[in-house]
Scaffold this active site. Sequence first.
Site, PDB file in Angstrom:
ATOM      1  N   VAL A  66     -83.728  -4.417 -47.594  1.00 21.01           N
ATOM      2  CA  VAL A  66     -82.575  -3.841 -48.294  1.00 21.01           C
ATOM      3  C   VAL A  66     -81.362  -4.725 -48.045  1.00 21.01           C
ATOM      4  O   VAL A  66     -81.066  -5.084 -46.912  1.00 21.01           O
ATOM      5  CB  VAL A  66     -82.290  -2.400 -47.791  1.00 21.01           C
ATOM      6  CG1 VAL A  66     -81.047  -1.835 -48.470  1.00 21.01           C
ATOM      7  CG2 VAL A  66     -83.484  -1.491 -48.030  1.00 21.01           C
ATOM      8  N   ALA A 111     -77.889  -6.525 -44.291  1.00 21.32           N
ATOM      9  CA  ALA A 111     -79.242  -6.290 -44.813  1.00 21.32           C
ATOM     10  C   ALA A 111     -80.108  -5.739 -43.685  1.00 21.32           C
ATOM     11  O   ALA A 111     -79.697  -5.744 -42.524  1.00 21.32           O
ATOM     12  CB  ALA A 111     -79.845  -7.597 -45.324  1.00 21.32           C
ATOM     13  N   LYS A 112     -81.261  -5.252 -44.008  1.00 24.27           N
ATOM     14  CA  LYS A 112     -82.250  -4.871 -42.996  1.00 24.27           C
ATOM     15  C   LYS A 112     -83.620  -4.879 -43.627  1.00 24.27           C
ATOM     16  O   LYS A 112     -83.758  -4.621 -44.822  1.00 24.27           O
ATOM     17  CB  LYS A 112     -81.968  -3.462 -42.467  1.00 24.27           C
ATOM     18  CG  LYS A 112     -82.502  -3.218 -41.077  1.00 24.27           C
ATOM     19  CD  LYS A 112     -81.592  -3.842 -40.070  1.00 24.27           C
ATOM     20  CE  LYS A 112     -81.944  -3.505 -38.643  1.00 24.27           C
ATOM     21  NZ  LYS A 112     -80.794  -3.790 -37.775  1.00 24.27           N
ATOM     22  N   GLY A 113     -84.613  -5.200 -42.830  1.00 21.08           N
ATOM     23  CA  GLY A 113     -85.985  -5.153 -43.309  1.00 21.08           C
ATOM     24  C   GLY A 113     -86.815  -4.300 -42.362  1.00 21.08           C
ATOM     25  O   GLY A 113     -86.405  -4.057 -41.225  1.00 21.08           O
ATOM     26  N   ASP A 152     -85.436  -7.109 -34.535  1.00 19.99           N
ATOM     27  CA  ASP A 152     -84.946  -5.749 -34.310  1.00 19.99           C
ATOM     28  C   ASP A 152     -86.060  -5.036 -33.540  1.00 19.99           C
ATOM     29  O   ASP A 152     -86.948  -5.711 -32.993  1.00 19.99           O
ATOM     30  CB  ASP A 152     -84.623  -5.080 -35.662  1.00 19.99           C
ATOM     31  CG  ASP A 152     -83.736  -3.853 -35.505  1.00 19.99           C
ATOM     32  OD1 ASP A 152     -82.514  -4.005 -35.366  1.00 19.99           O
ATOM     33  OD2 ASP A 152     -84.263  -2.718 -35.508  1.00 19.99           O
TER      34      ASP A 152
END
Length: 423
Positions: A66, A111-113, A152
Amino acid sequence: MSSGTSDPNKPNVLDMARQQLAVAAKHLDLDEGLHAALAVPKRQLIVNFPVVMDNGTVEVFQGYRVQHNLSRGPTKGGIRYHPDVDIDETTALAMWMTWKCAIADIPYGGAKGAVKVNTKKLSRRELEKLTRRYVSEIGIIIGPNEDIPAPDMGTNAQTMAWIMDTYSMQRGATYTGVVTGKPIPLGGSLGREEATGRGVVTSAEEACKFLNISMDGARVVVQGFGNVGSHAARLIEEKGAKVIAVSDATGAIYNPGGLPIHTLISRYAHREGGIREFAECDKITNEELLELDCDILIPAATAEQIHEGNANRLKARLVVEGANGPTTPAADSILSGKGVFVVPDVLANAGGVIVSYFEWVQDLAAFFWEEHEVNAKLERIMRNSFHNVLTTMHQHKTDMRTAAYIIGVKRVADATITRGIYP
Ligand code: GLU
């Protein structure tokens, strides 16, 4: 932690992120349209992909990437491997990255995945195949100038090496700048691994000065003993504080006389039985740990740990958020009513992405810095950010979280307005 949890104390994390934005928007008298644009992500990619497991069967996994906002630069944010992660949680985490980068004033959007997976059930080979396939799937939107992942929860430097290699192999050249948090020989930065913990401790030091708490002998409780918690515990102990309790996935341990953090890291953290195998301590629950009498509480595990159901029982004077989203908005109001000073995640845990930025700059320049330079630059940004937020807190007569949001949201809104809305 799933965003769609049924525990009434734990609201949907995306709702939580939007609530926090709304508070700042009100203080800023933000244009309604702009507020609406910032409350939604720019891009959400959901991928379903097969992996051939070691026993020959095929398993399908779901992954996400995202990108929340790219007004201030390419997007940046970690990749999480967790069985309960979903698109809403990934979106909330991406939104938090946007504010975090803006508050630290580094030139990125958020963003992050994530991949919905229990890594404990996978062999190393399966994990590598899953990572390579996931990167192939999201490869259409990541890149050194577009969107730069990092570690993360559930991922580490090895995962980043596989990401860098997969992205590079598909393009026929080595792109070190596509991901940060890499091993040092592959374009990683000195100081990156401990950077989040170091930033948490720098924030704690600044908060202690403001609150007149002496770091020497301060009683510290750390929830979570992963990358953030273990380094934060080690570094705060080096500053003279006494870490009286820590927890990991196996449970929590407590010794009012102080725990030997170096020993716990070197001898217990990586064991199957975890830190609970250490003998000279009381075994307590995660709930009891959060409610211990202490000066500084560092939640460095997962989201929504401090909520409406337990905030009233917290005895810490200072909470420094190592995790993303550990405190719900309802708990925030309770803590502020009790006079507990909270250094919010978007400020306190920014050390990771700050040194990720340094890593990216070093990769693009192909010129690498010494560790003391990395640490000094990190600490300078952390201290400056802390004092900007403190000043804003006084100006707006609010708490640290809202003040941090006021700064972050304003920087992103100003960038959007100055660039103008295309076309
Ligand atoms: N995953 C970390 C965070 O939540 C680091 C992100 C990065 O370095 O890009 O801030």
